[in-house]
Design an enzyme around this catalytic site. Sequence first.
Site, PDB file in Angstrom:
ATOM      1  N   LYS A  62       0.826  -1.215   0.000  1.00 20.74           N
ATOM      2  CA  LYS A  62       0.000   0.000   0.000  1.00 20.74           C
ATOM      3  C   LYS A  62       0.861   1.266   0.000  1.00 20.74           C
ATOM      4  CE  LYS A  62      -2.753  -0.360   3.591  1.00 20.74           C
ATOM      5  NZ  LYS A  62      -2.455  -1.676   4.180  1.00 20.74           N
ATOM      6  N   GLU A 108      -2.825   7.442  12.775  1.00 19.58           N
ATOM      7  CA  GLU A 108      -1.624   6.751  12.319  1.00 19.58           C
ATOM      8  C   GLU A 108      -0.740   6.363  13.502  1.00 19.58           C
ATOM      9  OE1 GLU A 108       0.136   6.362   8.683  1.00 19.58           O
ATOM     10  OE2 GLU A 108      -1.807   5.549   9.178  1.00 19.58           O
ATOM     11  N   ARG A 109      -0.033   5.272  13.352  1.00 19.26           N
ATOM     12  CA  ARG A 109       1.006   4.928  14.319  1.00 19.26           C
ATOM     13  C   ARG A 109       2.199   5.847  14.054  1.00 19.26           C
ATOM     14  NH1 ARG A 109      -1.181   0.626  11.958  1.00 19.26           N
ATOM     15  NH2 ARG A 109      -2.288  -0.892  13.252  1.00 19.26           N
TER      16      ARG A 109
END
Length: 481
Positions: free
Chosen positions: A172, A198-199
């Site tokens: 991705k 998001e991390r």
Amino acid sequence: MTAPPLDLRTQQGGASLSAHEGVVVSVRGSVVDVRFDDRLPPIHTVLHTGEDGRIVIEVLEQRDARHVRGIALTPTQGLARGMTVKDSGGPLKAPVGKGLLSRMLDVFGNVIDREAPLQDVEWRSVHRAPPALARRSTRSEVFETGIKVIDVLVPLERGGKAGLFGGAGVGKTVLLTEMIHNMVGHQEGVSIFCGIGERCREGEELYRDMKEAGVLPNMVMIFGQMNEPPGSRFRVGHAALTMAEYFRDDEHRDVLLLIDNIFRFIQAGMEVSGLMGQMPSRLGYQPTMGTELSGLEERIANTDTGAITSIQAVYVPADDFTDPAAVHTFSHLSASIVLSRKRASEGLFPAIDPLQSSSKMATPGIVGERHYKLAQEIRRTLAQYADLKDIIAMLGLEQLSVEDRNVVGRARRLERFLTQPFFTTEQFTGMTGKLVSLADSLDGCERILNDEFKDYPESALYMIGPIDEAKPKAKPANVAA
């Protein structure tokens, strides 16, 4: 003996409150109630409290003539009843301007890339109406990515929204990075990456990859990290769109907006709704989910000044495509790109599954009769090959009829031709990246279907650009030199 009632007119040594100040009357996690004795701030107004005004609250509800209820966009540690709250007089604002390029920001417009403060920017409200129908472009244009399998089988719409479905490790991020590279390098556009929930590891890796790939100078990154309060994660998408609208409307440039992950936007809205005490809808989702998602998605549009084209990573809970979050998201998408782990394991990159992916643009009226018929023929050939795989596994290729063997040969050559070396992976693969025009992609597929490359080894078509690059790689096995 009962405690005396809280004096709402004085606080901190008896100092009187001004017309734009209120007092905290209750704190329940991220939900804060504030009393104003003079003028109630409107919905979406930002309030500041705490040390140096570091705690930011967004008004979401007017409880009565004197009380408002808001959701904190920052952690509420240290917040207590009786603390003074200042009315900022306006909604949450995001920075816009050329000074944003190559920077990484949070939802408040603060830089988080350890570089110098922002220069040459102005501030605009994140709450903006979608463009009026009169301003929207009625032409359906194909957004060329330079990636063969997307342009031929899943054409994207300029000013449209595409969903990117895939698990971890199937490519991705590489696919998104390549699209950013092609957009910046060959279409003179701007790319904006919006990380919702998001991390921090993913954000740091993406920033480093973009820097190494050389695409950062025409890119803006904005993150609402996973550990931030739901109010912050819920607003980061609106902030990113405000920035994208500036480049579209003021600078008349095409914008590629990448959102990862749109499901986390819905999830943050669900948390906010629950904290505000709203009655949940089906499966615990907020009753206002459709409105909230539409308010975000409808701002992504193709207008008379430019276009915002969006590619959104979509997480489908428990692979259940009837989940309300997936259903509401699908209704906004013009294309669905499905990444396959099986294709990735076979080394067929980009690992896009051509049979599961689809696009509303793939009609004769938009892409043209030749393109449409070719795409249909490619799908038919690949589908026949998929049906024959079980027979080949059990009995071997020799047991197939001559016609079926020809179909398998065409399908395998098509699969290899639809692979492509990427610019953003040159340092890992050692292969020079290729940008392939739609005309070259269609020409190559047509010639493979016409058996022009029947006598060429399959490996000659693997990881090339235009079809003519296959000829120097290998001479036909059955053709005299």
